[in-house]
Design an enzyme around this catalytic site. Structure first.
Site, PDB file in Angstrom:
ATOM      1  N   SER A 132     -10.020  -0.391   7.124  1.00 25.97           N
ATOM      2  CA  SER A 132      -9.481  -0.207   5.766  1.00 25.97           C
ATOM      3  C   SER A 132      -8.766  -1.415   5.172  1.00 25.97           C
ATOM      4  CB  SER A 132      -8.528   1.000   5.738  1.00 25.97           C
ATOM      5  OG  SER A 132      -9.257   2.182   5.903  1.00 25.97           O
ATOM      6  N   SER A 140      -9.677   2.145   2.917  1.00 29.58           N
ATOM      7  CA  SER A 140      -8.793   2.852   2.007  1.00 29.58           C
ATOM      8  C   SER A 140      -7.815   1.939   1.270  1.00 29.58           C
ATOM      9  CB  SER A 140      -8.010   3.906   2.793  1.00 29.58           C
ATOM     10  OG  SER A 140      -7.199   3.287   3.791  1.00 29.58           O
ATOM     11  N   LYS A 173       0.846  -1.198   0.000  1.00 23.77           N
ATOM     12  CA  LYS A 173       0.000   0.000   0.000  1.00 23.77           C
ATOM     13  C   LYS A 173       0.882   1.250   0.000  1.00 23.77           C
ATOM     14  CE  LYS A 173      -3.932   2.085   2.462  1.00 23.77           C
ATOM     15  NZ  LYS A 173      -4.852   1.965   3.604  1.00 23.77           N
TER      16      LYS A 173
END
Length: 485
Positions: A178, A154, A79
């Site tokens: 997330s 996210s 990420k």
């Protein structure tokens, strides 16, 4: 059949038998990215040249060594809010669009020690603020199951990349759901570990008392491998816990006889869709068939979790994001005539709408005259929410419910309605307030879209969470379904 349809342990076996090479695995990843990522939008930056060079190095090591890292040769996506040395880290924000870090996050050091191969950096909601991955400054991530729908957020890029077969594993971050919510929407396995289990050093901070790094995979067993590699005490992180890291893989026995499950009535109540409720009840029948028992319980303060979380996390975000001022690093405006203008214009131009919204909410909650009414009160409610979990987990081994109230919604459907968007995390947020571990695993479909089962455990008892998740996975077929891109 893709190589990534195999579990990590199977890939390791194929490597050591010389039936495949690390180069084959890296090739598979980049070929798939080239084939589908223009539709999915999961990757922001690729690490192709370095990854291919490292793959060759590892292939040579196969002939010359007898000891190998835990994740030897395994391709992984990261990420884009996890700092990677010499590999661009943007947090999907204009503010950091040219940021090339000079050091690695602790989890990246662990992955290097485990000899994993970093494929690239994954798209996300800007600074991890969002539930749909529509808030990226660069491009929207699409759900591989339906390209008109969001992948969750996210960590939408992290979940979508695994679901689309671009990488077999990825790392995400979880502040209010997330990792688990995108795992649910994309039909993969995502774990938020206990707060303090995995170092946050090198994770670009959103809300420091809520942020967690965790793995997203296709299989529960693979998830345990990744957590094994990245866990442990870190002197660079003052919130890192000095607790022993157990052998998570040894927990995957398939045996849940006598296990006591709590099912909060609030998690099957108002706002939770019928398909999500039914999938949980069906999952409980499967676990009953394996010898577990369940009872309905109450987490009475859960109804305050959403308000509590958004006050506290936004307050922490307003403090953490004050470092992005146009002076030290990151984006700087060209339109300022003095220092105050420089601060204002840089932040106005560099941050997206959702980030600005949360900074403003947090600054208000921390301001003189409102601190006691909002921030302090929210901290007190957080303590009550944590106590609810402690009380239930004293009597039961795990808590089970849906991960998200509905399957993935359409792109653009909620983007102009922040309150509806925030409500998508209603079932995951309480877990971050309490700091306990939780996993989302596939447990069914609604109109062809995946649904997730959330299994919540005691502090530092990821082993039991994995044991239940693995037993359920072995007794069902949901995890074998793949989207057709």
């Amino acid at each position: 059949m893709s190589l990534f349809d195999h579990k990590l342990s199977e890939l390791k076996s194929l490597l050591h038998k010389k039936e495949i090479s690390v180069t084959d695995l890296v090739d598979e990843s980049y070929k798939r990215i080239q084939a589908v990522d223009d539709k999915v939008g999961a990757f922001l930056t690729l690490n192709e040249e370095n990854a291919r060079a490292y793959a060759k190095e590892l292939d040579e090591a196969l002939d010359n060594r007898s000891e190998f890292g835990l994740l030897f040769g395994m391709p992984i996506g990261i990420k884009d809010n996890i700092v990677t040395k010499d590999l661009r880290t943007t947090c999907a924000s204009k503010m950091l669009e040219n940021f090339d870090p000079i050091y690695d996050a602790t989890v990246m050091q662990h992955l290097k020690e485990a000899e994993a191969v970093t494929i690239g950096k994954l798209n996300m909601d800007e600074f991890a603020m969002g539930s749909s991955s529509e808030n990226s400054a660069f491009k929207t991530v699409k759900n591989p199951w339906d390209l008109d729908r969001v992948p969750g957020g996210s960590s939408g890029g992290s979940a979508a990349a695994v679901a689309a077969g671009e990488v077999p594993f990825s790392l995400g971050s979880d502040t209010g759901g997330s990792i688990r919510q995108p795992a649910s929407y994309c039909g993969v396995v995502g774990l938020k570990p206990t707060y303090g289990r995995v170092s946050r050093f090198g994770l670009v901070a959103f809300a420091s008392s809520f942020d967690h790094i965790g793995p997203i995979t296709r299989h529960v067993e693979d998830n345990a491998y990744i957590l094994q590699a990245i866990s442990g005490l870190d002197e660079m992180d003052s919130t890192s816990a000095n607790v022993e890291v157990p052998d998570f893989l040894s927990a995957l026995t398939g045996d849940v006889k006598g296990l006591k499950i709590a099912v909060p009535k609030e998690y099957l109540g108002e706002g939770v869709g019928e398909e999500a409720k039914q999938s949980v009840l069906d999952a409980l029948k499967v676990l009953e068939g394996l010898g577990a028992t369940w009872e309905e319980v109450s987490l009475p303060h859960s109804k305050y979790a959403l308000a509590t979380y958004y006050l506290l996390s936004s307050s922490e975000a307003s403090a953490n994001l004050s470092r992005f001022d146009g002076i030290r690093y990151g984006y700087r405006t060209d339109n300022a005539e003095n220092l105050i203008e420089l601060y204002k214009q840089t932040r106005a131009e560099g941050f997206g709408d959702e980030v600005k919204r949360r900074i403003m909410l947090g600054t208000f909650a921390l301001s003189s005259g409102y601190y006691d009414a909002y921030y302090k009160k929210a901290q007190k409610v957080r303590t009550l929410i944590k106590k609810d979990f402690d009380d239930v987990l004293e009597k039961y081994d795990v808590i089970i419910g849906p991960t998200a109230p509905t399957p993935a919604f359409k792109i653009g459907e909620n983007i102009s309605d922040p309150l509806t968007m925030y409500a998508n995390d209603i079932l995951t947020i309480p877990v971050n307030l309490a700091g306990v571990p939780a996993i989302s695993i596939p447990c069914g479909f609604a109109n062809g879209l995946p649904l997730g089962l959330q299994i919540i455990g005691k502090h530092f008892d990821e082993s039991t969470v994995y044991r239940v998740a693995h037993a359920y996975e072995q007794a069902t077929e949901h995890h074998k379904a793949k989207p057709e891109l």
